[in-house]
Enzyme design. Structure first.
Site, PDB file in Angstrom:
ATOM      1  CG  ASN A  99      -1.730   1.243   1.413  1.00 54.06           C
ATOM      2  OD1 ASN A  99      -1.773   2.074   0.537  1.00 54.06           O
ATOM      3  ND2 ASN A  99      -2.483   1.349   2.588  1.00 54.06           N
ATOM      4  CD1 TRP A 100       3.761   1.207  -2.659  1.00 53.76           C
ATOM      5  CD2 TRP A 100       3.761   2.163  -4.611  1.00 53.76           C
ATOM      6  NE1 TRP A 100       4.784   0.436  -3.473  1.00 53.76           N
ATOM      7  CE2 TRP A 100       4.504   1.227  -4.743  1.00 53.76           C
ATOM      8  CE3 TRP A 100       3.548   2.882  -5.802  1.00 53.76           C
ATOM      9  CZ2 TRP A 100       5.302   0.645  -5.864  1.00 53.76           C
ATOM     10  CZ3 TRP A 100       4.246   2.539  -7.133  1.00 53.76           C
ATOM     11  CH2 TRP A 100       5.157   1.579  -7.102  1.00 53.76           C
ATOM     12  CE  LYS A 101      -0.091   3.289   4.888  1.00 54.40           C
ATOM     13  NZ  LYS A 101       0.185   3.286   6.275  1.00 54.40           N
ATOM     14  CG  HIS A 129      -5.599   1.884   5.564  1.00 55.19           C
ATOM     15  ND1 HIS A 129      -5.140   2.895   6.234  1.00 55.19           N
ATOM     16  CD2 HIS A 129      -4.606   1.139   5.399  1.00 55.19           C
ATOM     17  CE1 HIS A 129      -3.842   2.514   6.657  1.00 55.19           C
ATOM     18  NE2 HIS A 129      -3.594   1.374   5.998  1.00 55.19           N
ATOM     19  CD  GLU A 188      -2.719   5.467   6.805  1.00 52.59           C
ATOM     20  OE1 GLU A 188      -2.716   5.671   5.696  1.00 52.59           O
ATOM     21  OE2 GLU A 188      -1.862   5.134   7.516  1.00 52.59           O
ATOM     22  CD  GLU A 212      -3.380  -2.444   7.444  1.00 56.21           C
ATOM     23  OE1 GLU A 212      -2.523  -2.826   7.069  1.00 56.21           O
ATOM     24  OE2 GLU A 212      -4.041  -1.656   7.194  1.00 56.21           O
ATOM     25  N   GLY A 229       2.660   2.149  10.720  1.00 57.60           N
ATOM     26  CA  GLY A 229       3.592   3.065  10.493  1.00 57.60           C
ATOM     27  C   GLY A 229       4.435   3.460  12.033  1.00 57.60           C
ATOM     28  CB  SER A 286       5.541  -2.042  12.127  1.00 59.28           C
ATOM     29  OG  SER A 286       5.111  -0.615  12.182  1.00 59.28           O
ATOM     30  N   GLY A 323       2.949  -1.090   4.155  1.00 59.73           N
ATOM     31  CA  GLY A 323       2.917   0.370   3.974  1.00 59.73           C
ATOM     32  C   GLY A 323       4.315   0.433   3.510  1.00 59.73           C
ATOM     33  N   GLY A 324       5.093   1.183   4.636  1.00 56.67           N
ATOM     34  CA  GLY A 324       6.382   1.685   4.570  1.00 56.67           C
ATOM     35  C   GLY A 324       7.325   0.682   3.720  1.00 56.67           C
TER      36      GLY A 324
HETATM   37  P1  PGA Z   1       3.103   0.045   7.818  1.00 57.38           P
HETATM   38  O1  PGA Z   1       1.508   0.383   7.029  1.00 57.38           O
HETATM   39  O2  PGA Z   1       3.533  -0.970   7.085  1.00 57.38           O
HETATM   40  O3  PGA Z   1       3.794   1.427   7.309  1.00 57.38           O
HETATM   41  O4  PGA Z   1       2.899   0.063   9.042  1.00 57.38           O
HETATM   42  C1  PGA Z   1       0.651  -0.601   7.024  1.00 57.38           C
HETATM   43  C2  PGA Z   1      -0.783  -0.060   6.458  1.00 57.38           C
HETATM   44  O5  PGA Z   1      -0.907   1.122   6.570  1.00 57.38           O
HETATM   45  O6  PGA Z   1      -1.227  -0.842   5.630  1.00 57.38           O
END
Ligand code: PGA
Length: 256
Positions: A10-12, A99, A101, A171, A177, A217, A238-239
Site C-alpha cells: 500500500n503505497w499510500k 483502512h 487512515e 491492522e 507506521g 510495521s 505500507g512503508g
Molecule cells: P506500515 O503500514 O506497514 O507502514 O505500518 C501498513 C498499512 O497501513 O497498511
C-alpha cells in the site's frame, strides 16, 4: 486446502509515476534473479494517478494492481471520487477499503465502507476489508468487540459465498507506521478470532477460504515469523513496500 499467501503493498500518498517506473524496473530485475513461487500472490496499490503508469510498467510481471479506495456509486456528481468500474478500466484487481487512515483521518463510517465493499465486488474486483483496534481499545480489552463490529458492519451489503471473493486485513492501528509490529501471537490471536467471527456470518467453509492478512510495521525481518502463524495468510505492507528491494525481500520471506 491451503490458502494462497497474498502480499500487497500500500503505497499510500507516495510515488509519482516516474518513481513507480523506477521501482518497477528494479523489481523486475530482482524477480528475474529470484522469482517468488507461483503459489504466492503479490499486489501493489499506488495512488490513483500512478495506476496506469504502473500497470504499463508491470507488463507481464505477476503483480496484481490495486487501488486504495473507491466510491460506492457507479457514476454521478461526487467531486473527487473514483468509481469501481474506472478502477477496473485502469487494470485494478483489488481495492483496499476501510483502512484505518480512511476511518480515522477521513471519518469513513462502517456504513459507507460496507457499501464500498459491495460495489467493488459487483465490479468484479476483490475488496480487501481492513479492521483493527486503536491502542486505548486494546488496553481496555476491547480488541475483539471492535474488530467483530467492523467486520460485521463492513459485510452488511455483501456476504462472500466462496473464499476467494474477499480478503480481510487485520491492522492494529497502534502498529501502523510505528515500528511496533504486533507479536506473532497477537496477530494469530486476533486473526483466529476474525476467522471464527466470519464463520458465524458466512459459514465455516467460506471463512476457511478467506485470506486474512496482517498489516502494521511488517518488514523483511519479521515477515517469516508472522506468516508461520496458521491464520496469517499474507501481509498488507505500507512503508516497507516503497523500496523495491525491501518489498522483494519481504515477499520472499513470506513465501518461506
Ligand atoms: P506500515 O503500514 O506497514 O507502514 O505500518 C501498513 C498499512 O497501513 O497498511
Amino acid at each position: 486446502m491451503a490458502r494462497t499467501p497474498f502480499v500487497a503493498g500500500n503505497w499510500k500518498m507516495n510515488h509519482t509515476r516516474a518513481l513507480a517506473r523506477a521501482w518497477c524496473a528494479t523489481f523486475r530485475e530482482l524477480y528475474a534473479a529470484h522469482p517468488w513461487p507461483a503459489e504466492v500472490e503479490v499486489g501493489v496499490a499506488p495512488p490513483f494517478t500512478t495506476l496506469e503508469a504502473l500497470h504499463d510498467a508491470l507488463g507481464k510481471l505477476p503483480v496484481l494492481l490495486g487501488a486504495q479506495n473507491a466510491h460506492h456509486e457507479p457514476k454521478g456528481a461526487f467531486t473527487g471520487e473514483i468509481a469501481p468500474d474506472m478502477l477496473v478500466e485502469a487494470g485494478c484487481a483489488f481495492v483496499i477499503l476501510g483502512h484505518s487512515e480512511r476511518r480515522h483521518l477521513f471519518g469513513e463510517p462502517d456504513e459507507r465502507i460496507a457499501r464500498k465493499v459491495a460495489a467493488v465486488r459487483r465490479a468484479g474486483m476483490t475488496p480487501v476489508l481492513c479492521v483493527g483496534e486503536t491502542e486505548p481499545e486494546r488496553d481496555e480489552g476491547r480488541m475483539q468487540a471492535v474488530v467483530e463490529s467492523q467486520l460485521r458492519k463492513g459485510l452488511e451489503h455483501f456476504r462472500p459465498a466462496t473464499g476467494d471473493q474477499l480478503v480481510l486485513a487485520y491492522e492494529p492501528v497502534w502498529a501502523i507506521g510505528t515500528g511496533r509490529t504486533a507479536t506473532p501471537e497477537q496477530a494469530q490471536d486476533a486473526q483466529r478470532f476474525l476467522r471464527d467471527a466470519l464463520a458465524g456470518l458466512c459459514g465455516a467453509p467460506v471463512a476457511h477460504g478467506v485470506r486474512i492478512l496482517y498489516g502494521g510495521s511488517v518488514t523483511p525481518a519479521n515477515a517469516a515469523t508472522l506468516i508461520a502463524q496458521p491464520d496469517v495468510d499474507g501481509f498488507l505492507v505500507g512503508g516497507a513496500s516503497l523500496d523495491a528491494g525491501g518489498f522483494h525481500k519481504l515477499v520472499l520471506a513470506a513465501a518461506g
